[in-house]
Scaffold this active site. Sequence first.
Site, PDB file in Angstrom:
ATOM      1  N   ALA A  10      -3.673 -18.756  30.124  1.00  0.00           N
ATOM      2  CA  ALA A  10      -4.067 -20.128  30.424  1.00  0.00           C
ATOM      3  C   ALA A  10      -4.285 -20.293  31.919  1.00  0.00           C
ATOM      4  O   ALA A  10      -3.490 -19.811  32.721  1.00  0.00           O
ATOM      5  CB  ALA A  10      -2.966 -21.087  29.961  1.00  0.00           C
ATOM      6  N   GLY A  13      -8.412 -18.389  35.341  1.00  0.00           N
ATOM      7  CA  GLY A  13      -9.701 -18.247  36.001  1.00  0.00           C
ATOM      8  C   GLY A  13     -10.695 -17.445  35.168  1.00  0.00           C
ATOM      9  O   GLY A  13     -11.745 -17.049  35.675  1.00  0.00           O
ATOM     10  N   SER A  15     -12.698 -18.372  32.644  1.00  0.00           N
ATOM     11  CA  SER A  15     -13.993 -19.010  32.407  1.00  0.00           C
ATOM     12  C   SER A  15     -14.887 -18.919  33.640  1.00  0.00           C
ATOM     13  O   SER A  15     -16.088 -18.645  33.529  1.00  0.00           O
ATOM     14  CB  SER A  15     -13.797 -20.482  32.012  1.00  0.00           C
ATOM     15  OG  SER A  15     -13.212 -20.562  30.725  1.00  0.00           O
ATOM     16  N   HIS A  49     -15.202 -28.480  32.868  1.00  0.00           N
ATOM     17  CA  HIS A  49     -15.962 -27.228  32.891  1.00  0.00           C
ATOM     18  C   HIS A  49     -17.452 -27.489  33.122  1.00  0.00           C
ATOM     19  O   HIS A  49     -18.104 -26.768  33.860  1.00  0.00           O
ATOM     20  CB  HIS A  49     -15.769 -26.456  31.577  1.00  0.00           C
ATOM     21  CG  HIS A  49     -14.549 -25.591  31.572  1.00  0.00           C
ATOM     22  ND1 HIS A  49     -14.375 -24.550  32.452  1.00  0.00           N
ATOM     23  CD2 HIS A  49     -13.436 -25.597  30.797  1.00  0.00           C
ATOM     24  CE1 HIS A  49     -13.223 -23.953  32.217  1.00  0.00           C
ATOM     25  NE2 HIS A  49     -12.606 -24.569  31.229  1.00  0.00           N
TER      26      HIS A  49
END
Lengths: 168, 168, 168
Positions: A10, A13, A15, A49
């Site tokens: 979790a 980094g 993504s 995001h």
Amino acid sequence: MGSVLVLGGARSGKSVFAEGLVRAASNAPVYLATARAGDEEMLTRIDAHQRQRGTDWLTVEEPLALVDTLRNEAIAGRAILVDCLTLWLSNLMIADADIEIESKALADCAGNLPVPVVFVSNEVGQGIVPENKMARDFRDHAGRLHQMMAASCDEVWFITAGLSQKLK
Amino acid sequence: MGSVLVLGGARSGKSVFAEGLVRAASNAPVYLATARAGDEEMLTRIDAHQRQRGTDWLTVEEPLALVDTLRNEAIAGRAILVDCLTLWLSNLMIADADIEIESKALADCAGNLPVPVVFVSNEVGQGIVPENKMARDFRDHAGRLHQMMAASCDEVWFITAGLSQKLK
Amino acid sequence: MGSVLVLGGARSGKSVFAEGLVRAASNAPVYLATARAGDEEMLTRIDAHQRQRGTDWLTVEEPLALVDTLRNEAIAGRAILVDCLTLWLSNLMIADADIEIESKALADCAGNLPVPVVFVSNEVGQGIVPENKMARDFRDHAGRLHQMMAASCDEVWFITAGLSQKLK
């Protein structure tokens, strides 16, 4: 680039790292989100995001039919970022799908797409054994899917604190 | 040596590894403990760590004002071991502090200290998603802090079973 | 080959990797299972593992007296796979054994066996701090055992998604 699996915990980094790979392969990539819009906490994350990625991405949402969507999107020739496999697994479990069949189909598809594709997934199996059966089943499904995906992808990366280790 | 981040799971040997780095940089280092004395389980751990380190260390306890304490201690020119960032985060959450501001301030400070400093922190994001919101928030805060710290520190290590991997 | 520790998360492929190492060292190896037969979920896993390994393995079940069993089995000169140390720890806790003494005895034994031996164990310390005390104790015991075993084994591997990293 071929197919790439990006694993990490979790907020590791993963993504951002995956987005960098996809952006390097295509200036108008597809963001294939597996999140369901029903969850407010998740929507906040998707919004964050999207703001971070900017506007040159085409966003496609598909919580379940990942293989079909990948094949359809691949026709356009753009690189694809799939974010993320653990949410997809969670959606499949809620839909009472056959996880083993679905996992195998995705791994087969991942090794045979005509465009660069990067799959993001959460490492969830390195903590204490969860007390509830559904959580144990979930991490078993995730572990098996990751093994299958790692076997068929060309590259596998593990991200910790924003730093990458190449596992394959 | 500059600034170093040492990550690892519970009982991974990260504190011992970090102590070795600090001891190599200074024969009278500072142990900056972020633990609160109120917790008996934690006190037992602090005692065990102190016995293990020996008496040449100066122990300073600061649960919250980590940046100010680091700057003050750095004046004396000794190497500093900060153990650990996850406890500090936990203290900040209890104190209802702005975690993002605090994390950014620490990362900025870490890259600009005039003495060697080693930060120890727990990897907490590689297990199943926790059921309670506070635990999910905590691991999100920890993951983001680790990314910021890893970006500003000169070296990053990950410890598993007492063995070290250099990530940066 | 000597003694090897294979760590990894749930469903990481660590048992398959360990089986490969043992099989390469001996064509009739011993599978030393630490699982108790009382747990149905566990029996299903043992059955699946046995089908996967095939029939050339000798299976020995020992939930507690691991050191004695290792010494006895080593006389026959076959390579041994111990699967797994986290279940053994769990059995010791239920039996109210002295975990520190048992862990130290196993680590001492591991460094002095006359046959190749591979120990499989679960990484359980990289998630959020568990809410219940027994789970916290368990992951502390596991972490300390892993450190001791890693120090006395000749090789240590970490498995993620079926891919191996050599830590020692």
